[in-house]
Design an enzyme around this catalytic site. Structure first.
Site, PDB file in Angstrom:
ATOM      1  N   ARG A 107      39.752  39.372  36.439  1.00  0.00           N
ATOM      2  CA  ARG A 107      40.414  38.536  35.450  1.00  0.00           C
ATOM      3  C   ARG A 107      41.081  37.416  36.207  1.00  0.00           C
ATOM      4  NH1 ARG A 107      44.483  38.843  38.061  1.00  0.00           N
ATOM      5  NH2 ARG A 107      45.398  37.564  36.433  1.00  0.00           N
ATOM      6  N   GLN A 119      49.734  42.806  34.428  1.00  0.00           N
ATOM      7  CA  GLN A 119      49.192  42.085  35.574  1.00  0.00           C
ATOM      8  C   GLN A 119      50.300  41.748  36.590  1.00  0.00           C
ATOM      9  OE1 GLN A 119      48.313  41.614  32.401  1.00  0.00           O
ATOM     10  NE2 GLN A 119      46.340  40.573  32.181  1.00  0.00           N
ATOM     11  N   ASP A 131      44.973  29.100  31.556  1.00  0.00           N
ATOM     12  CA  ASP A 131      43.603  29.447  31.203  1.00  0.00           C
ATOM     13  C   ASP A 131      42.875  28.277  30.572  1.00  0.00           C
ATOM     14  OD1 ASP A 131      45.284  32.055  31.230  1.00  0.00           O
ATOM     15  OD2 ASP A 131      43.205  32.660  31.514  1.00  0.00           O
ATOM     16  N   ASN A 177      48.151  30.193  28.290  1.00  0.00           N
ATOM     17  CA  ASN A 177      48.329  31.124  29.396  1.00  0.00           C
ATOM     18  C   ASN A 177      48.661  32.488  28.824  1.00  0.00           C
ATOM     19  OD1 ASN A 177      48.342  31.331  32.378  1.00  0.00           O
ATOM     20  ND2 ASN A 177      50.475  31.954  32.091  1.00  0.00           N
TER      21      ASN A 177
HETATM   22  C1  LIG Z   1      44.991  31.797  37.964  1.00  0.00           C
HETATM   23  S1  LIG Z   1      44.592  31.914  36.319  1.00  0.00           S
HETATM   24  C2  LIG Z   1      45.304  33.418  35.906  1.00  0.00           C
HETATM   25  C3  LIG Z   1      45.595  33.494  34.434  1.00  0.00           C
HETATM   26  O1  LIG Z   1      44.693  34.429  33.824  1.00  0.00           O
HETATM   27  C4  LIG Z   1      45.488  35.458  33.287  1.00  0.00           C
HETATM   28  O2  LIG Z   1      44.954  36.032  32.142  1.00  0.00           O
HETATM   29  P1  LIG Z   1      44.053  37.361  32.310  1.00  0.00           P
HETATM   30  O3  LIG Z   1      44.780  38.259  33.261  1.00  0.00           O
HETATM   31  O4  LIG Z   1      43.970  37.907  30.890  1.00  0.00           O
HETATM   32  O5  LIG Z   1      42.718  36.875  32.820  1.00  0.00           O
HETATM   33  C5  LIG Z   1      46.792  34.780  32.991  1.00  0.00           C
HETATM   34  O6  LIG Z   1      46.708  33.971  31.851  1.00  0.00           O
HETATM   35  C6  LIG Z   1      46.975  33.980  34.243  1.00  0.00           C
HETATM   36  O7  LIG Z   1      47.890  32.955  34.193  1.00  0.00           O
END
Ligand SMILES: CSC[C@H]1O[C@H](OP(=O)(O)O)[C@H](O)[C@@H]1O
Length: 336
Positions: free
Chosen positions: A49, A190, A231, A241
């Site tokens: 991700r 995360q 994002d 985001n």
């Molecule tokens: C460096 S971009 C990371 C960005 O992606 C995350 O979402 P996810 O964990 O659902 O892919 C999050 O929005 C982060 O800021």
């Protein structure tokens, strides 16, 4: 490359090796994915991700589809159908479409399989260089002190040093960093699982907080700046985001704490005017009524699970890219 940077993905001619982020920080499990279906599953279940990371994986997924069925090299309709299938695995991060479309365009000019592999790998290497530039640009402008960040934006989310967490790493190297407040980032944690994992590897001082604590910290003058990833960024600077970002931005705006976004230029979607047009991924409610695998309420609890939110440009002090640092109202001028 930063000495603590680690690779979360590796490329073989017939497969992608991926660190399964759903197992971190408790286990480091590597997966070998030999086709697009396996990569789509990994993206949808957040085994990989982070906008830039899924962009590269999407690009490699299309390469693997071609590797497994060379007819795609000469069948443009089938190639674009496969590209759309991969792009459909998650809707919000523009980087996924960016990566897949890069391969579609390349195949339009070159149908040599080895050169397509080399092209995708070059995208990965370019991302590492891009993120190093973002880190340097951001570390120059962020104020010294304690920084709050949300979700994970490090090497797991973006090749090399990361994006927002790359800025934090660079600040630490420059001795500008006092402490990182890591927002745990419900529901998939995360922050607690991945950002803490990365900061501990780098011996960078941090405190994990619950998402809803950020306002209190800012009210008590404990936060000198907030920095997050993105994002998708609209042409007016509105930024999508991880869910919870907007709440941090609201608190930061109320308490005059500068709020920064760090992202590669490939995250900017010049085709949309404002954040209202950004598709927000809605995920299974099961993620909300659980903390990791444990139920936190009755399993028939009604829940809503938006994976992202939109932070209006007016709450953002600057957007940090590899090309420079821009106020939101300068973004549209970057359209070449
Ligand atoms: C460096 S971009 C990371 C960005 O992606 C995350 O979402 P996810 O964990 O659902 O892919 C999050 O929005 C982060 O800021």
């Amino acid at each position: 490359m930063h000495k603590h940077i680690f690779e979360a993905m590796k490329f073989k001619k017939d497969s992608l090796l991926l660190l399964d982020q759903t197992k971190l920080p408790f286990e480091e499990v590597w997966l070998e994915l030999s086709n697009a279906d396996m990569i789509i599953e990994a993206i949808q279940n957040l085994r990989v991700r982070g906008a830039p990371a899924i962009g590269i994986c999407g690009a490699f997924a299309l390469y693997l589809s071609i590797y497994n069925d060379n007819k795609l090299l000469v069948d443009e309709i089938s190639l674009k159908r496969e590209a759309n299938r991969i792009k459909g695995s998650r809707p919000t991060a523009i980087n996924l479409s960016w990566g897949v479309d890069k391969v579609v365009d390349f195949v339009g000019k070159c149908i040599n399989l080895n050169e397509i592999f080399d092209f995708v790998y070059s995208l990965y290497l370019q991302e590492i260089e891009i993120n190093e530039k973002i880190a340097i640009n951001g570390a120059k402008v962020l104020p010294e002190g304690s920084i709050l960040t949300h979700c994970n934006t490090g090497s797991l989310a973006a090749p090399g040093i990361g994006t927002a967490l790359g800025v934090i790493r660079k600040m630490f190297q420059m001795r500008k960093l006092n402490l990182v407040y890591v927002s745990e980032t419900r529901p998939l944690l995360q922050g607690a699982r991945l950002t803490v994992f990365e900061l501990e590897r780098d011996a960078i001082p941090y405190k994990l907080i619950v998402d809803s604590a950020s306002g209190m910290l800012m009210r008590n003058f404990m936060v000198d700046a907030v920095i997050v990833g993105a994002d998708r960024i609209a042409a007016n600077g509105d930024t999508a985001n991880k869910i919870g970002t907007f709440m941090h931005a609201l608190a930061a705006n109320f308490y005059n704490v500068p709020f920064y976004v760090a992202a590669p230029m490939s995250t900017i979607d010049f085709s949309i005017a404002t954040g209202e047009e950004i598709p927000i991924e809605e995920r299974d409610k099961a993620e909300v009524i659980r903390c990791m695998s444990s139920l936190t309420c009755k399993d028939d609890t009604s829940a809503l699970n938006y994976a992202f939110d939109i932070t209006p440009a007016k709450f953002i002090k600057a957007i940090i890219t590899e090309n420079g640092v821009y106020s939101p109202n300068e973004i549209l001028t970057l359209l070449d």
